[in-house]
Design a protein around this motif. Structure first.
Motif, PDB file in Angstrom:
ATOM      1  N   ALA A 131      37.058 -16.511 -24.896  1.00 43.87           N
ATOM      2  CA  ALA A 131      38.291 -16.229 -25.636  1.00 43.87           C
ATOM      3  C   ALA A 131      39.412 -15.821 -24.687  1.00 43.87           C
ATOM      4  O   ALA A 131      40.574 -16.200 -24.877  1.00 43.87           O
ATOM      5  N   ASN A 132      39.084 -15.068 -23.657  1.00 38.36           N
ATOM      6  CA  ASN A 132      40.061 -14.619 -22.680  1.00 38.36           C
ATOM      7  C   ASN A 132      40.710 -15.802 -21.944  1.00 38.36           C
ATOM      8  O   ASN A 132      41.866 -15.727 -21.535  1.00 38.36           O
ATOM      9  N   ASP A 133      39.977 -16.912 -21.777  1.00 40.25           N
ATOM     10  CA  ASP A 133      40.518 -18.094 -21.100  1.00 40.25           C
ATOM     11  C   ASP A 133      41.776 -18.587 -21.804  1.00 40.25           C
ATOM     12  O   ASP A 133      42.758 -18.966 -21.164  1.00 40.25           O
ATOM     13  N   LEU A 134      41.747 -18.577 -23.121  1.00 38.24           N
ATOM     14  CA  LEU A 134      42.867 -19.096 -23.901  1.00 38.24           C
ATOM     15  C   LEU A 134      44.074 -18.183 -23.799  1.00 38.24           C
ATOM     16  O   LEU A 134      45.184 -18.627 -23.484  1.00 38.24           O
ATOM     17  N   SER A 135      43.868 -16.903 -24.088  1.00 36.99           N
ATOM     18  CA  SER A 135      45.011 -15.986 -24.107  1.00 36.99           C
ATOM     19  C   SER A 135      45.614 -15.805 -22.718  1.00 36.99           C
ATOM     20  O   SER A 135      46.839 -15.723 -22.577  1.00 36.99           O
ATOM     21  N   GLU A 136      44.783 -15.767 -21.676  1.00 33.40           N
ATOM     22  CA  GLU A 136      45.320 -15.608 -20.320  1.00 33.40           C
ATOM     23  C   GLU A 136      46.065 -16.860 -19.856  1.00 33.40           C
ATOM     24  O   GLU A 136      47.092 -16.762 -19.180  1.00 33.40           O
TER      25      GLU A 136
ATOM     26  N   GLY B 240      39.798 -25.938 -11.884  1.00 34.45           N
ATOM     27  CA  GLY B 240      39.111 -27.167 -12.309  1.00 34.45           C
ATOM     28  C   GLY B 240      37.997 -26.871 -13.301  1.00 34.45           C
ATOM     29  O   GLY B 240      37.856 -27.540 -14.324  1.00 34.45           O
ATOM     30  N   GLN B 241      37.197 -25.857 -12.987  1.00 35.93           N
ATOM     31  CA  GLN B 241      36.118 -25.456 -13.895  1.00 35.93           C
ATOM     32  C   GLN B 241      36.706 -24.930 -15.208  1.00 35.93           C
ATOM     33  O   GLN B 241      36.180 -25.207 -16.279  1.00 35.93           O
ATOM     34  N   LEU B 242      37.783 -24.172 -15.112  1.00 38.33           N
ATOM     35  CA  LEU B 242      38.424 -23.648 -16.324  1.00 38.33           C
ATOM     36  C   LEU B 242      38.890 -24.791 -17.213  1.00 38.33           C
ATOM     37  O   LEU B 242      38.667 -24.783 -18.429  1.00 38.33           O
ATOM     38  N   LEU B 243      39.527 -25.790 -16.615  1.00 41.40           N
ATOM     39  CA  LEU B 243      39.990 -26.941 -17.390  1.00 41.40           C
ATOM     40  C   LEU B 243      38.812 -27.638 -18.070  1.00 41.40           C
ATOM     41  O   LEU B 243      38.863 -27.928 -19.271  1.00 41.40           O
ATOM     42  N   ARG B 244      37.743 -27.886 -17.328  1.00 41.07           N
ATOM     43  CA  ARG B 244      36.563 -28.529 -17.917  1.00 41.07           C
ATOM     44  C   ARG B 244      35.977 -27.671 -19.037  1.00 41.07           C
ATOM     45  O   ARG B 244      35.585 -28.183 -20.084  1.00 41.07           O
ATOM     46  N   ARG B 245      35.928 -26.370 -18.807  1.00 41.29           N
ATOM     47  CA  ARG B 245      35.366 -25.437 -19.783  1.00 41.29           C
ATOM     48  C   ARG B 245      36.193 -25.446 -21.077  1.00 41.29           C
ATOM     49  O   ARG B 245      35.639 -25.504 -22.166  1.00 41.29           O
ATOM     50  N   VAL B 246      37.505 -25.413 -20.938  1.00 47.36           N
ATOM     51  CA  VAL B 246      38.379 -25.384 -22.120  1.00 47.36           C
ATOM     52  C   VAL B 246      38.294 -26.715 -22.873  1.00 47.36           C
ATOM     53  O   VAL B 246      38.132 -26.730 -24.089  1.00 47.36           O
TER      54      VAL B 246
ATOM     55  N   HIS C 236      43.159 -22.851 -28.582  1.00 49.45           N
ATOM     56  CA  HIS C 236      42.475 -23.877 -27.799  1.00 49.45           C
ATOM     57  C   HIS C 236      43.394 -25.067 -27.534  1.00 49.45           C
ATOM     58  O   HIS C 236      43.499 -25.549 -26.411  1.00 49.45           O
ATOM     59  N   GLY C 237      44.063 -25.538 -28.575  1.00 49.64           N
ATOM     60  CA  GLY C 237      44.971 -26.680 -28.399  1.00 49.64           C
ATOM     61  C   GLY C 237      46.099 -26.372 -27.444  1.00 49.64           C
ATOM     62  O   GLY C 237      46.451 -27.190 -26.586  1.00 49.64           O
ATOM     63  N   LEU C 238      46.665 -25.184 -27.565  1.00 50.42           N
ATOM     64  CA  LEU C 238      47.786 -24.796 -26.710  1.00 50.42           C
ATOM     65  C   LEU C 238      47.342 -24.616 -25.263  1.00 50.42           C
ATOM     66  O   LEU C 238      47.993 -25.109 -24.335  1.00 50.42           O
ATOM     67  N   ALA C 239      46.218 -23.939 -25.049  1.00 50.85           N
ATOM     68  CA  ALA C 239      45.715 -23.740 -23.687  1.00 50.85           C
ATOM     69  C   ALA C 239      45.368 -25.080 -23.042  1.00 50.85           C
ATOM     70  O   ALA C 239      45.646 -25.302 -21.862  1.00 50.85           O
ATOM     71  N   THR C 240      44.785 -25.980 -23.822  1.00 51.24           N
ATOM     72  CA  THR C 240      44.457 -27.307 -23.296  1.00 51.24           C
ATOM     73  C   THR C 240      45.720 -28.042 -22.862  1.00 51.24           C
ATOM     74  O   THR C 240      45.773 -28.620 -21.774  1.00 51.24           O
ATOM     75  N   GLU C 241      46.736 -28.002 -23.698  1.00 55.04           N
ATOM     76  CA  GLU C 241      48.002 -28.677 -23.367  1.00 55.04           C
ATOM     77  C   GLU C 241      48.619 -28.094 -22.089  1.00 55.04           C
ATOM     78  O   GLU C 241      49.093 -28.820 -21.223  1.00 55.04           O
ATOM     79  N   ILE C 242      48.591 -26.783 -21.953  1.00 54.03           N
ATOM     80  CA  ILE C 242      49.154 -26.112 -20.781  1.00 54.03           C
ATOM     81  C   ILE C 242      48.379 -26.488 -19.524  1.00 54.03           C
ATOM     82  O   ILE C 242      48.966 -26.828 -18.485  1.00 54.03           O
TER      83      ILE C 242
ATOM     84  N   ALA D  64      55.896 -28.061 -16.336  1.00 52.19           N
ATOM     85  CA  ALA D  64      56.325 -27.203 -17.451  1.00 52.19           C
ATOM     86  C   ALA D  64      56.348 -28.004 -18.745  1.00 52.19           C
ATOM     87  O   ALA D  64      56.633 -29.198 -18.754  1.00 52.19           O
ATOM     88  N   ILE D  65      56.025 -27.324 -19.820  1.00 55.50           N
ATOM     89  CA  ILE D  65      56.089 -27.916 -21.152  1.00 55.50           C
ATOM     90  C   ILE D  65      56.820 -26.940 -22.064  1.00 55.50           C
ATOM     91  O   ILE D  65      57.115 -25.817 -21.668  1.00 55.50           O
ATOM     92  N   THR D  66      57.100 -27.370 -23.258  1.00 61.05           N
ATOM     93  CA  THR D  66      57.672 -26.487 -24.272  1.00 61.05           C
ATOM     94  C   THR D  66      56.603 -26.232 -25.309  1.00 61.05           C
ATOM     95  O   THR D  66      55.985 -27.170 -25.816  1.00 61.05           O
ATOM     96  N   VAL D  67      56.368 -24.950 -25.598  1.00 63.93           N
ATOM     97  CA  VAL D  67      55.385 -24.576 -26.618  1.00 63.93           C
ATOM     98  C   VAL D  67      56.116 -23.897 -27.766  1.00 63.93           C
ATOM     99  O   VAL D  67      57.182 -23.323 -27.579  1.00 63.93           O
TER     100      VAL D  67
END
Length: 181
Positions: free
Chosen positions: A47-52, A34-40, A85-91, A5-8
């Protein structure tokens, strides 16, 4: 909070943890984590990858599904891609690597100013120097960020390539100022 868990910060600071919802994340994005992480990380995301990713992490952090959907829409889907993008990457990196408790407050060297982001020798991740001199983790480094911080470290150490380090530090400051807008 769990060890993933992180704080956003959206409308306020909120806990976020996508780990409990990875199966759902894989389903809604149509790819393995794993693929999602590499993709992001590579910037080849949908775009859906980030919001989801953010929506499910907020639910994992305790938000209701309706609240998480609204926050993901307002703060990710309706904002510039770089913010989501930055937030999804951090998560995703927190789910992948886990998180560690903040290290005990250490007194930074005197040449660091409050608010400056540095690489401390005790952590591979950037740390922000607080007003009281303590260090607070600010997330994981991207490869470009790691290069910039290494250039700053080399500059402070007086390495021969100081001109390049200064140029990289100026670029990093410009990027930080523009990302903050």
């Amino acid at each position: 909070m769990s060890n993933t868990a992180i704080t956003v910060t959206l409308d306020r600071e909120r806990p976020a943890d996508v780990r409990p919802h990875l199966i759902e994340l894989e389903r809604v994005t149509g790819t393995g984590v794993g693929q999602l992480l590499r993709r992001v990380i590579a910037g080849d995301f949908h775009a859906n990858d980030l919001s989801e990713t953010v929506r499910l992490a907020l639910i994992g952090g305790g938000a209701s599904p309706a609240e998480a959907a609204t926050l993901a829409r307002v703060y990710i889907a309706e904002r510039p891609l770089t913010e989501g993008h930055g937030l999804a990457t951090e998560i995703l990196l927190a789910a992948w690597n886990g998180t560690k408790p903040a290290p005990a407050a250490a007194e930074p060297p005197s040449d660091y100013d409050a608010g400056e982001v540095i690489l401390d020798d005790t952590s591979p991740n950037p740390m922000r120097v607080e007003n009281d001199g303590s260090l607070t983790p600010v997330g994981s480094l991207t490869p470009a960020g790691a290069a910039i911080f290494e250039a700053r470290r080399q500059q402070r150490a007086g390495i021969e390539n100081a001109d390049r380090a200064r140029r990289d530090a100026v670029n990093a400051a410009w990027l930080a100022d523009n990302e903050a807008e």
